[in-house]
Design an enzyme around this catalytic site. Structure first.
Site, PDB file in Angstrom:
ATOM      1  N   GLU A 195       0.748  -1.328  -0.019  1.00 43.41           N
ATOM      2  CA  GLU A 195       0.019  -0.014  -0.413  1.00 43.41           C
ATOM      3  C   GLU A 195       0.986   1.078   0.215  1.00 43.41           C
ATOM      4  OE1 GLU A 195      -3.721  -1.799   2.094  1.00 43.41           O
ATOM      5  OE2 GLU A 195      -2.486  -0.655   3.221  1.00 43.41           O
TER       6      GLU A 195
ATOM      7  N   CYS B 233       3.341   8.074   0.923  1.00 37.13           N
ATOM      8  CA  CYS B 233       4.061   7.499   1.884  1.00 37.13           C
ATOM      9  C   CYS B 233       4.234   6.070   1.371  1.00 37.13           C
ATOM     10  CB  CYS B 233       2.909   7.907   3.014  1.00 37.13           C
ATOM     11  SG  CYS B 233       3.429   6.956   4.437  1.00 37.13           S
TER      12      CYS B 233
ATOM     13  N   CYS C 251       6.841  -7.128   7.301  1.00 35.34           N
ATOM     14  CA  CYS C 251       8.428  -6.061   7.634  1.00 35.34           C
ATOM     15  C   CYS C 251       8.643  -6.656   7.832  1.00 35.34           C
ATOM     16  CB  CYS C 251       7.743  -5.013   8.514  1.00 35.34           C
ATOM     17  SG  CYS C 251       8.930  -4.394   9.376  1.00 35.34           S
TER      18      CYS C 251
ATOM     19  N   CYS D 195       7.232  -4.409  15.550  1.00 42.48           N
ATOM     20  CA  CYS D 195       6.871  -3.477  16.375  1.00 42.48           C
ATOM     21  C   CYS D 195       5.528  -3.640  16.818  1.00 42.48           C
ATOM     22  CB  CYS D 195       6.911  -1.770  16.182  1.00 42.48           C
ATOM     23  SG  CYS D 195       8.156  -1.304  15.283  1.00 42.48           S
TER      24      CYS D 195
ATOM     25  N   CYS E 292       2.167  -1.912  15.414  1.00 39.90           N
ATOM     26  CA  CYS E 292       2.046  -1.658  13.913  1.00 39.90           C
ATOM     27  C   CYS E 292       1.088  -2.564  13.408  1.00 39.90           C
ATOM     28  CB  CYS E 292       3.358  -1.830  13.442  1.00 39.90           C
ATOM     29  SG  CYS E 292       3.811  -1.786  11.792  1.00 39.90           S
TER      30      CYS E 292
ATOM     31  N   CYS F 270      -1.043   7.066  10.107  1.00 36.14           N
ATOM     32  CA  CYS F 270       1.053   5.788  10.267  1.00 36.14           C
ATOM     33  C   CYS F 270       0.468   4.361  10.715  1.00 36.14           C
ATOM     34  CB  CYS F 270       1.279   6.562  10.984  1.00 36.14           C
ATOM     35  SG  CYS F 270       2.318   8.313  10.067  1.00 36.14           S
TER      36      CYS F 270
END
Ligand code: SF4
Length: 346
Positions: free
Chosen positions: A94, A107, A114, A118, A121, A339
């Site tokens: 995305e 962004c 990933c 985290c 997230c 975010c």
């Protein structure tokens, strides 16, 4: 049947020139094709109208152009646009366009999923499938630039590597993509308008400084206390704050460029005076500015936005110590584009 043809955009300009020479053609044909591939973002060899039909057929026999495809596009009430982008192998990442009165910012993602984990997230909940290639990163920027022109009548002004993935875990490809984005043969954007945001990989921050990169560096810090940071960003155990601090000092000594700290304040996690004092102390090591980012809960679990009082306490302490602080309101919440929310839900 799966194609075994090579992606032509994996070739450098020099390699393309050599390819044409080996075919008994002129090397400058490589320049022409290169311009079509990057500056003009050609999606097929047939788009290359100043190249002969014979040459286009020869290219077709030897190569593919693995362009991304915007699978779905969602627009938020606040103007934010989110693209779900399909890659040539069917995987999806995305990217987001964030408009303000003066800027339009892209962004972009650097990995599918990933490498890191985290806790706050949404992307971390996806398995890391693979790194993005330079052209896949570049194409996200081109798609958003086109949308910016279409919806806001202006080209893209800024890029942040803050989408899916840890950009410094895909360093070489991110650097190659930025080279293309900033080159006159690509989008010709100034590196000063590009920010690479990392969760803080000390070795790679030093490497960027050694490589004399010209773009900006942001670090998602979220806590300046090791135990707290490790509890929300477990890789902090491997890369503790002392190592991060040393790398950031190295960066500043070499580049003389300020660092931005991205910081979210969560209820009961990092909202005490002890957390604030530790952060203020950390901010004094290297010249910096701070972006406090509003959090978008990804579920009703332990991570909830702190009270406005806690935020005010952070801001007052930072300002008292002459540290520049901005508060960033979250954008595109209604389409999960904010975010920490990118998780291929669309
Ligand atoms: S916050 Fe960034 S580095 Fe951490 S898991 Fe999410 S995408 Fe990866």
């Amino acid at each position: 049947m799966a194609t075994t043809k090579k992606d032509i955009r994996a070739l450098t300009k020099e390699q393309l020139r050599e390819f044409f020479e080996k075919q008994g053609d002129k090397a400058f044909r490589g320049n022409q094709v290169y311009e079509w591939l990057w500056q003009k973002s050609a999606h097929s060899f047939d788009d290359m109208t100043n190249v002969s039909l014979e040459t286009r057929q020869m290219l077709e026999e030897n190569f593919v152009i693995n362009h991304i495809k915007v699978d779905t596009m969602q627009r938020s009430n606040d103007g934010t646009v989110k693209n779900a982008v399909r890659l040539h192998d069917g995987l999806i990442v995305e990217s987001v366009l964030i408009p303000t009165a003066t800027r339009t910012t892209a962004c972009v993602s650097s990995q599918v999923g990933c490498s890191l984990d985290c806790k706050f997230c949404a992307t971390a909940r996806l398995k890391r499938m693979r790194n993005l290639n330079p052209d896949e990163i570049y194409d996200q920027v081109v798609a958003i630039d086109n949308e910016s022109k279409l919806y806001f009548n202006r080209p893209l002004s800024n890029i942040v590597f803050m989408g899916m993935g840890e950009p410094l875990m895909n360093y070489n490809n991110v650097i190659k993509a930025i080279d293309k984005i900033t080159s006159e043969e690509g989008l010709g954007m100034s590196p000063k308008r590009i920010t690479v945001s990392t969760s803080g990989v000390p070795k790679m921050i030093k490497k960027m400084a050694d490589d004399e990169v010209k773009f900006n560096l942001a670090v998602s810090l979220h806590s300046a206390i090791d135990e707290v940071r490790t509890s929300i960003m477990p890789f902090n155990e491997t890369f503790p704050l002392e190592d991060l601090r040393e790398a950031l000092e190295y960066w500043y000594a070499k580049t003389k460029r300020k660092i931005s700290y991205e910081y979210v304040v969560w209820n009961g996690i990092n909202d005490s005076q002890k957390d604030i004092d530790a952060f203020v102390k950390f901010c004094k090591y290297v010249p910096c500015k701070v972006n406090i980012i509003e959090y978008n809960p990804i579920d009703d679990g332990e991570f909830q936005q702190a009270s406005s009082e806690a935020l005010e306490n952070y801001i007052a302490s930072l300002e008292k110590n002459r540290i520049v602080v901005n508060v960033r309101r979250s954008r595109g919440k209604d389409i999960d584009a904010a975010c920490g929310q990118l998780a291929n839900k669309s």
